[in-house]
Design a protein around this motif. Structure first.
Motif, PDB file in Angstrom:
ATOM      1  N   ALA A 193       0.989  -1.323   0.113  1.00 38.25           N
ATOM      2  CA  ALA A 193      -0.042  -0.024  -0.031  1.00 38.25           C
ATOM      3  C   ALA A 193       0.903   1.340  -0.068  1.00 38.25           C
ATOM      4  N   PRO A 194       0.522   2.346  -1.032  1.00 32.51           N
ATOM      5  CA  PRO A 194       1.421   3.459  -0.963  1.00 32.51           C
ATOM      6  C   PRO A 194       1.696   3.950   0.525  1.00 32.51           C
ATOM      7  N   GLY A 195       2.968   4.289   0.697  1.00 31.70           N
ATOM      8  CA  GLY A 195       3.449   5.063   1.880  1.00 31.70           C
ATOM      9  C   GLY A 195       3.468   3.849   3.222  1.00 31.70           C
ATOM     10  N   SER A 196       3.156   2.695   3.016  1.00 29.27           N
ATOM     11  CA  SER A 196       3.139   1.708   4.108  1.00 29.27           C
ATOM     12  C   SER A 196       4.636   1.126   4.367  1.00 29.27           C
ATOM     13  N   LEU A 197       4.971   1.617   5.601  1.00 28.48           N
ATOM     14  CA  LEU A 197       6.479   1.267   6.099  1.00 28.48           C
ATOM     15  C   LEU A 197       6.198  -0.301   6.510  1.00 28.48           C
ATOM     16  N   ASP A 198       5.039  -0.683   7.275  1.00 31.83           N
ATOM     17  CA  ASP A 198       5.024  -1.953   7.595  1.00 31.83           C
ATOM     18  C   ASP A 198       4.938  -2.968   6.572  1.00 31.83           C
ATOM     19  N   GLY A 199       4.324  -2.515   5.343  1.00 29.12           N
ATOM     20  CA  GLY A 199       4.174  -3.344   4.134  1.00 29.12           C
ATOM     21  C   GLY A 199       5.223  -3.556   3.503  1.00 29.12           C
ATOM     22  N   ALA A 200       6.000  -2.508   3.339  1.00 32.17           N
ATOM     23  CA  ALA A 200       7.501  -2.632   2.974  1.00 32.17           C
ATOM     24  C   ALA A 200       8.328  -3.463   3.702  1.00 32.17           C
ATOM     25  N   LEU A 201       8.322  -3.479   5.054  1.00 31.14           N
ATOM     26  CA  LEU A 201       9.251  -4.033   5.692  1.00 31.14           C
ATOM     27  C   LEU A 201       8.767  -5.937   5.711  1.00 31.14           C
ATOM     28  N   ALA A 202       7.631  -5.780   5.531  1.00 33.58           N
ATOM     29  CA  ALA A 202       7.144  -7.373   5.407  1.00 33.58           C
ATOM     30  C   ALA A 202       7.432  -7.756   4.206  1.00 33.58           C
ATOM     31  N   LEU A 203       7.491  -6.996   3.075  1.00 32.44           N
ATOM     32  CA  LEU A 203       7.843  -7.461   1.571  1.00 32.44           C
ATOM     33  C   LEU A 203       9.255  -7.903   1.482  1.00 32.44           C
ATOM     34  N   ILE A 204      10.017  -6.865   1.926  1.00 36.80           N
ATOM     35  CA  ILE A 204      11.589  -6.967   1.788  1.00 36.80           C
ATOM     36  C   ILE A 204      11.934  -7.975   2.921  1.00 36.80           C
ATOM     37  N   LYS A 205      11.419  -8.434   4.139  1.00 34.71           N
ATOM     38  CA  LYS A 205      11.775  -9.531   4.949  1.00 34.71           C
ATOM     39  C   LYS A 205      11.619 -10.714   4.043  1.00 34.71           C
ATOM     40  N   LYS A 206      10.566 -10.874   3.268  1.00 36.74           N
ATOM     41  CA  LYS A 206      10.159 -12.296   2.695  1.00 36.74           C
ATOM     42  C   LYS A 206      10.927 -12.273   1.381  1.00 36.74           C
ATOM     43  N   GLU A 207      11.356 -11.338   0.571  1.00 32.03           N
ATOM     44  CA  GLU A 207      12.219 -11.285  -0.681  1.00 32.03           C
ATOM     45  C   GLU A 207      13.608 -11.466  -0.146  1.00 32.03           C
ATOM     46  N   CYS A 208      14.070 -10.991   0.901  1.00 27.78           N
ATOM     47  CA  CYS A 208      15.495 -10.917   1.494  1.00 27.78           C
ATOM     48  C   CYS A 208      15.719 -11.821   2.587  1.00 27.78           C
ATOM     49  N   ALA A 209      15.005 -13.020   2.661  1.00 25.19           N
ATOM     50  CA  ALA A 209      15.075 -13.855   3.618  1.00 25.19           C
ATOM     51  C   ALA A 209      16.509 -14.084   4.055  1.00 25.19           C
ATOM     52  N   CYS A 210      16.561 -14.227   5.404  1.00 23.69           N
ATOM     53  CA  CYS A 210      18.029 -14.340   5.964  1.00 23.69           C
ATOM     54  C   CYS A 210      18.827 -13.428   5.568  1.00 23.69           C
ATOM     55  N   GLN A 211      18.800 -12.243   4.954  1.00 22.11           N
ATOM     56  CA  GLN A 211      19.691 -11.134   4.566  1.00 22.11           C
ATOM     57  C   GLN A 211      19.305 -10.115   5.406  1.00 22.11           C
ATOM     58  N   CYS A 212      18.124  -9.771   5.960  1.00 18.82           N
ATOM     59  CA  CYS A 212      17.699  -8.495   6.431  1.00 18.82           C
ATOM     60  C   CYS A 212      17.145  -8.526   7.744  1.00 18.82           C
ATOM     61  N   ALA A 213      17.360  -7.497   8.376  1.00 18.15           N
ATOM     62  CA  ALA A 213      16.635  -7.302   9.784  1.00 18.15           C
ATOM     63  C   ALA A 213      16.199  -5.939  10.059  1.00 18.15           C
ATOM     64  N   CYS A 214      15.756  -5.399   8.978  1.00 21.96           N
ATOM     65  CA  CYS A 214      15.243  -3.928   9.240  1.00 21.96           C
ATOM     66  C   CYS A 214      13.959  -4.119  10.137  1.00 21.96           C
ATOM     67  N   THR A 215      13.989  -2.981  10.897  1.00 21.31           N
ATOM     68  CA  THR A 215      12.893  -2.514  11.691  1.00 21.31           C
ATOM     69  C   THR A 215      12.087  -1.155  11.567  1.00 21.31           C
ATOM     70  N   ALA A 216      10.992  -0.647  11.851  1.00 25.02           N
ATOM     71  CA  ALA A 216      10.481   0.503  11.734  1.00 25.02           C
ATOM     72  C   ALA A 216      11.569   1.540  12.298  1.00 25.02           C
ATOM     73  N   GLU A 217      12.219   1.085  13.538  1.00 23.07           N
ATOM     74  CA  GLU A 217      13.211   1.916  14.041  1.00 23.07           C
ATOM     75  C   GLU A 217      14.274   2.629  13.345  1.00 23.07           C
TER      76      GLU A 217
END
Length: 133
Positions: A107-131
């Protein structure tokens, strides 16, 4: 077919996504169902039971990937086919920033959505959080 031609059934789309979509862990029927339901809103109503054959035990879902992702890995590279040509590596942070405002899967502007997508696409490579943002 990405050309605006042809149509396939919802069942065929789910079966394809289950083993071929980069947005679904290989073999994950529930993930494929969720993806196709989101892509084909109000058009597909497939359920898990639609893929089970009478008299045949259901295939169990694969166990989630187990990995050790470094806690401070938001600036680590995510190896993903970012340009759809087999090239490109960008940081997890940059991928989240781009996905938040540009990805059709978020969804446009959704940080939570972007974090979930990248966590899935980059499994075991990323640990970004909203902070991190």
């Amino acid at each position: 077919d990405q050309k605006g031609e042809g149509s396939v059934t919802c069942r065929d789309r789910v079966l394809w996504a289950r083993y071929n979509s980069p947005f679904v862990q290989a073999g994950d029927l529930n993930g494929a169902l969720e993806l196709i339901k989101s892509e084909c809103a109000c058009q597909c109503a497939c359920e898990r039971a639609d893929f089970e054959e009478p008299g045949v035990a259901p295939v169990p879902e694969p166990a989630p990937a187990v990995c050790e992702t470094p806690a401070d890995s938001c600036d680590s590279p995510c190896v993903w086919d970012v340009d759809q040509k087999g090239e490109g590596v960008v940081t997890c942070r940059d991928r989240v920033r781009w996905a938040k405002d540009h990805s059709p899967l978020v969804a446009p502007g959704s940080l939570d959505g972007a974090l979930a997508l990248i966590k899935k696409e980059c499994a075991c490579q990323c640990a970004c959080t909203a902070e991190d943002f």
